[in-house]
Design a protein around this motif. Structure first.
Motif, PDB file in Angstrom:
ATOM      1  N   GLU A 196      76.881  71.111  35.925  1.00 34.85           N
ATOM      2  CA  GLU A 196      76.725  69.591  36.234  1.00 34.85           C
ATOM      3  C   GLU A 196      75.515  69.032  35.660  1.00 34.85           C
ATOM      4  O   GLU A 196      74.304  69.757  35.634  1.00 34.85           O
ATOM      5  CB  GLU A 196      76.769  69.395  37.942  1.00 34.85           C
ATOM      6  CG  GLU A 196      75.778  70.266  38.595  1.00 34.85           C
ATOM      7  CD  GLU A 196      76.140  70.331  39.954  1.00 34.85           C
ATOM      8  OE1 GLU A 196      76.795  69.324  40.397  1.00 34.85           O
ATOM      9  OE2 GLU A 196      75.479  70.958  40.727  1.00 34.85           O
TER      10      GLU A 196
ATOM     11  N   SER B 299      71.143  54.386  40.821  1.00 39.28           N
ATOM     12  CA  SER B 299      72.732  54.407  40.802  1.00 39.28           C
ATOM     13  C   SER B 299      72.844  54.016  39.348  1.00 39.28           C
ATOM     14  O   SER B 299      72.226  53.194  38.531  1.00 39.28           O
ATOM     15  CB  SER B 299      73.213  53.129  41.434  1.00 39.28           C
ATOM     16  OG  SER B 299      73.308  53.516  42.813  1.00 39.28           O
TER      17      SER B 299
ATOM     18  N   ARG C 275      76.569  56.893  30.736  1.00 41.22           N
ATOM     19  CA  ARG C 275      76.109  56.502  32.097  1.00 41.22           C
ATOM     20  C   ARG C 275      74.382  56.367  31.993  1.00 41.22           C
ATOM     21  O   ARG C 275      73.835  57.473  31.418  1.00 41.22           O
ATOM     22  CB  ARG C 275      76.480  57.350  33.177  1.00 41.22           C
ATOM     23  CG  ARG C 275      77.670  57.052  33.519  1.00 41.22           C
ATOM     24  CD  ARG C 275      78.106  57.892  34.652  1.00 41.22           C
ATOM     25  NE  ARG C 275      78.351  59.329  34.314  1.00 41.22           N
ATOM     26  CZ  ARG C 275      78.288  60.346  35.127  1.00 41.22           C
ATOM     27  NH1 ARG C 275      78.033  60.274  36.436  1.00 41.22           N
ATOM     28  NH2 ARG C 275      78.324  61.429  34.523  1.00 41.22           N
TER      29      ARG C 275
ATOM     30  N   TYR D 160      70.689  56.062  33.975  1.00 40.84           N
ATOM     31  CA  TYR D 160      70.067  56.093  35.261  1.00 40.84           C
ATOM     32  C   TYR D 160      68.404  55.670  35.066  1.00 40.84           C
ATOM     33  O   TYR D 160      67.818  56.207  34.028  1.00 40.84           O
ATOM     34  CB  TYR D 160      69.803  57.518  35.754  1.00 40.84           C
ATOM     35  CG  TYR D 160      71.245  58.010  35.997  1.00 40.84           C
ATOM     36  CD1 TYR D 160      71.827  58.221  37.345  1.00 40.84           C
ATOM     37  CD2 TYR D 160      72.007  58.537  35.008  1.00 40.84           C
ATOM     38  CE1 TYR D 160      73.174  58.467  37.859  1.00 40.84           C
ATOM     39  CE2 TYR D 160      73.455  59.099  35.366  1.00 40.84           C
ATOM     40  CZ  TYR D 160      73.779  58.879  36.722  1.00 40.84           C
ATOM     41  OH  TYR D 160      75.005  59.550  37.089  1.00 40.84           O
TER      42      TYR D 160
ATOM     43  N   ASP E  31      77.849  63.815  39.256  1.00 41.82           N
ATOM     44  CA  ASP E  31      76.655  62.821  39.563  1.00 41.82           C
ATOM     45  C   ASP E  31      75.263  63.642  39.033  1.00 41.82           C
ATOM     46  O   ASP E  31      75.372  64.944  39.025  1.00 41.82           O
ATOM     47  CB  ASP E  31      76.599  62.724  40.969  1.00 41.82           C
ATOM     48  CG  ASP E  31      78.047  61.928  41.530  1.00 41.82           C
ATOM     49  OD1 ASP E  31      78.188  60.916  40.793  1.00 41.82           O
ATOM     50  OD2 ASP E  31      78.144  62.056  42.663  1.00 41.82           O
TER      51      ASP E  31
ATOM     52  N   GLN F 214      72.122  65.537  38.881  1.00 41.57           N
ATOM     53  CA  GLN F 214      71.397  66.303  39.846  1.00 41.57           C
ATOM     54  C   GLN F 214      69.997  66.524  39.572  1.00 41.57           C
ATOM     55  O   GLN F 214      69.548  66.212  38.532  1.00 41.57           O
ATOM     56  CB  GLN F 214      71.998  67.575  40.086  1.00 41.57           C
ATOM     57  CG  GLN F 214      73.461  67.842  40.305  1.00 41.57           C
ATOM     58  CD  GLN F 214      73.845  67.010  41.465  1.00 41.57           C
ATOM     59  OE1 GLN F 214      73.360  67.409  42.500  1.00 41.57           O
ATOM     60  NE2 GLN F 214      74.795  66.224  41.669  1.00 41.57           N
TER      61      GLN F 214
END
Length: 694
Positions: A534, A561, A570, A572, A680, A682
């Protein structure tokens, strides 16, 4: 007979045949034949029509119509052979309209009655489902409580009750009443979600929870310990087998629950959320045990003696992999029989130089510098624990001419956790008492302040602190292993599992196949393995010079988020904050072994900090509030941003990253995951001691 009624035809004299329209050519039906003895038909006397033509009203043109504007009558002329010389009124088929209306009313009434009946049925069913759900949740809690109290018969009974409730709830929610409700807009998705939960819970109870509790009732953990404290590998294998068999069902249940969208009904979401977390937690235990099962026998010496090196990493001397390995010991396991060797200083356990066969790479020298990779114990600058542990195993073999089957890392906080689990306390050889409430503070602060503060004999004091640290570690493990029973075994396992979750315990096994299982569980401390499972951001820190400043280091990382781009990536926004909690007064009182007086900056820290991007991801837009110099490198395919060496420090590199006493520095950066990377973000980080300051 004279026809003087106002309905007479204006263009026809009495007795003459009218020119009728084509559509009026039907003949009047013949009068039925008079039967003998019956009275002849008598025509009623003529009556004046009720509706007379009003003055000024135009007579109908070209045929006959209703002069009254009434559309429910159709006036037709009588045939010329009819005795009646007036008009007859022929109603339209109004009966059909009435019939249709009546049918509609009946249908609507039925729908209303049916809807009311459906609503009542749904309400009653919902009440039953709610009661069943409450019973199921109560049984889940009862199972956990019973297992914790080692009352496995009660756990099995609660599991059976859970199975009954889950099956009843699943059957109820599979009825047509709920299938119809599932088709409703908005709340229909909530109904489908509840149906999914019921089905998943029935699956988990049938195929995982009931079989496991049944196995526990026949083979309890007490059977895993023989009278002489030896581990019973056969019993352990039996229990793990039950978990293995149930693991797929628990995973299915968890996958279905976690894939559910948020519920529209707020009360329902509040009920389902905790249930999802509970099931996920239970599944984690199943999956961890399931992964351990294939290698547990060999790890416990079922196939021959196993020897492991225990490395106590000192967090006060903070390093990326955990800390400086101040003390080391061994533990041997032969067919379940455990023997703990003596703990001693690292210098007596490992060769000083990194063994040549370990072949330090260019990547490692670029990130951690030859000064640190040169010495075997300083390789803990590298956060990649499997690499560090393999070097330590080679250095141990070079020093002692004995090989080990693995290296297990623990931090001083685990000493406190083990003592808390056993409820033990003991007195060190210098008279200091430690227990499950104070061990970390004593070992990471008090002893150093006692023996290494200003004016002390630093060399002797440091040797004494190392010896006391080894003494404490050995006693804590002795306490956990001595006179082991089912209760102490479960506490030991629980304590070690807690450490494995946050890098306070890490495991490396020399056998590559066995090591792959450890990596699958996430207990190896490998950034590459973690990030392949992950997406994982790594944040690690090293102090460049020897000191005990790790006690005063605070490190906190906050992740925003994600923002999804048009390409599916994505992004962050991340901030990492380092804090030096040491006060100026403490810096004056502490000796050089504690506060590091290099360059006469007492108490000032100069940390190397490393940001490891997830596999396939990148780190960009890095800024530091203290103006730190940051560089880029790679490690086993991972993008790494770090505070690099500046200036000519040919002997001992120093980063340009000041962290003076009573100060804070903040690093801001962006982590980007490419499209296609699931899960998500980690976080893996070097454990610190902040929470033990109280």
């Amino acid at each position: 007979m004279q026809n003087n009624g106002k309905h007479s035809r204006p263009d026809q004299a009495y007795g003459q045949q009218a020119n009728r329209p084509a559509n009026m050519g039907r003949q009047a039906p013949a009068r039925p034949q008079q039967l003998y003895g019956q009275q002849a038909y008598q025509r009623p006397p003529y009556q004046q029509p009720r509706y007379a033509q009003q003055p000024g009203q135009q007579p109908p043109q070209n045929g006959y119509s209703n002069p009254y504007g009434r559309q429910d009558f159709n006036f037709q002329p009588l045939p010329n052979n009819h005795e009646h010389d007036g008009m007859i009124r022929v109603k339209k088929k109004r009966r059909k309209k009435h019939t249709k209306l009546i049918v509609c009313i009946v249908v609507i009434a039925c729908l209303l009655v049916g809807t009311c009946g459906y609503g009542a049925a749904l309400a009653l069913s919902a009440k039953d489902v709610k009661a069943q759900a409450e019973t199921a949740l109560s049984n889940v809690n009862g199972i956990q409580t019973a297992i914790a109290g080692q009352d496995f018969q009660t756990a099995a009974k609660n599991a059976s009750n859970l199975q009954s409730s889950a099956q009843a709830m699943n059957e109820e929610l599979s009825s047509p009443v709920w299938d119809v409700a599932a088709m409703l807009p908005v709340v229909g998705s909530d109904v489908k979600g509840v149906q999914t939960i019921a089905s998943a819970l029935a699956d988990a109870s049938d195929n995982a929870i009931v079989p496991l509790t049944s196995s526990l009732s026949t083979t309890p953990p007490s059977a895993c310990i023989d009278a002489d404290g030896k581990l019973n590998i056969a019993a352990i294998t039996t229990l793990l087998g039950a978990i293995q068999n149930g693991a797929p069902a628990m995973q299915r249940c968890t996958d279905e629950l976690t894939s559910l969208p948020a519920f529209h009904i707020e009360k329902l979401q509040k009920l389902v959320g905790p249930a999802q977390e509970k099931i996920t937690g239970i599944n984690d235990v199943f999956q961890q045990a399931n992964t351990f099962a294939p290698i547990i026998g060999s790890m416990l010496g079922a196939n021959g003696n196993r020897t492991y090196l225990l490395a106590a990493q000192n967090t006060a001397e903070i390093r990326a992999s955990g800390g400086f390995p101040g003390s080391m010991g061994t533990v041997s396991i032969d067919n379940g029989a455990i023997e703990l060797g003596d703990f001693t200083k690292v210098y007596d356990m490992m060769a000083e130089e990194t063994p040549a066969q370990c072949a330090i790479t260019d990547e490692e020298n670029a990130l951690f510098y030859p000064w640190y990779t040169q010495y075997s114990w300083d390789n803990s600058f590298n956060p990649d624990y499997p690499r560090v542990a393999s070097i330590w195993a080679a250095a141990y073999q070079e020093k002692t001419e004995q090989s080990v089957d693995g290296v297990i890392s623990i931090t001083p906080t685990m000493v406190q956790d083990l003592l808390a689990a056993t409820g033990d306390s003991f007195t060190l050889s210098d008279g200091t008492t430690i227990d499950g409430t104070n061990a970390t503070k004593v070992l990471q602060h008090d002893l150093y302040w006692k023996y290494l503060s200003s004016g002390s004999n630093m060399s002797e004091g440091n040797d004494l602190c190392d010896a006391l640290f080894a003494e404490a570690a050995e006693y804590a493990f002795d306490s956990a292993l001595e006179n082991m029973n089912a209760s102490s075994l479960m506490k030991l396992v629980s304590t070690m599992m807690g450490g494995l979750e946050d890098r306070r315990v890490m495991i490396w096994l020399a056998d590559a196949t066995e090591q792959s299982y450890i990596e699958d569980m996430g207990y190896s401390g490998s950034m590459t393995a973690a990030s392949q499972q992950e997406p994982t951001l790594g944040v690690f820190v090293n102090f460049w010079a020897g000191s005990k400043l790790g006690w005063w280091l605070g490190m906190d990382t906050q992740v925003s988020s994600p923002v999804t781009g048009n390409d599916g990536s994505r992004t962050y926004h991340v901030t990492t904050t380092l804090t030096n909690f040491m006060t100026a007064q403490e810096a004056k009182q502490g000796g050089s072994y504690i506060v590091s007086d290099n360059d006469k900056s007492l108490g000032d820290a100069d940390p190397f900090i490393y940001f490891y991007a997830p596999a396939g991801g990148t780190i960009s837009d890095v800024t530091a509030s203290n103006g730190a110099t940051l560089g880029k490198a790679t490690y086993q395919g991972l993008d790494v941003t770090f505070t690099c060496q500046v200036g000519d420090f040919s002997v001992l590199p120093k980063p340009n990253n000041p962290l003076p006493v009573e100060s804070t520095v903040t690093y801001s950066y962006t982590v980007t995951l490419p499209a296609g990377v699931e899960g998500d973000l980690q976080l893996a980080t070097t454990p610190t001691l902040t929470k033990y300051h109280q």
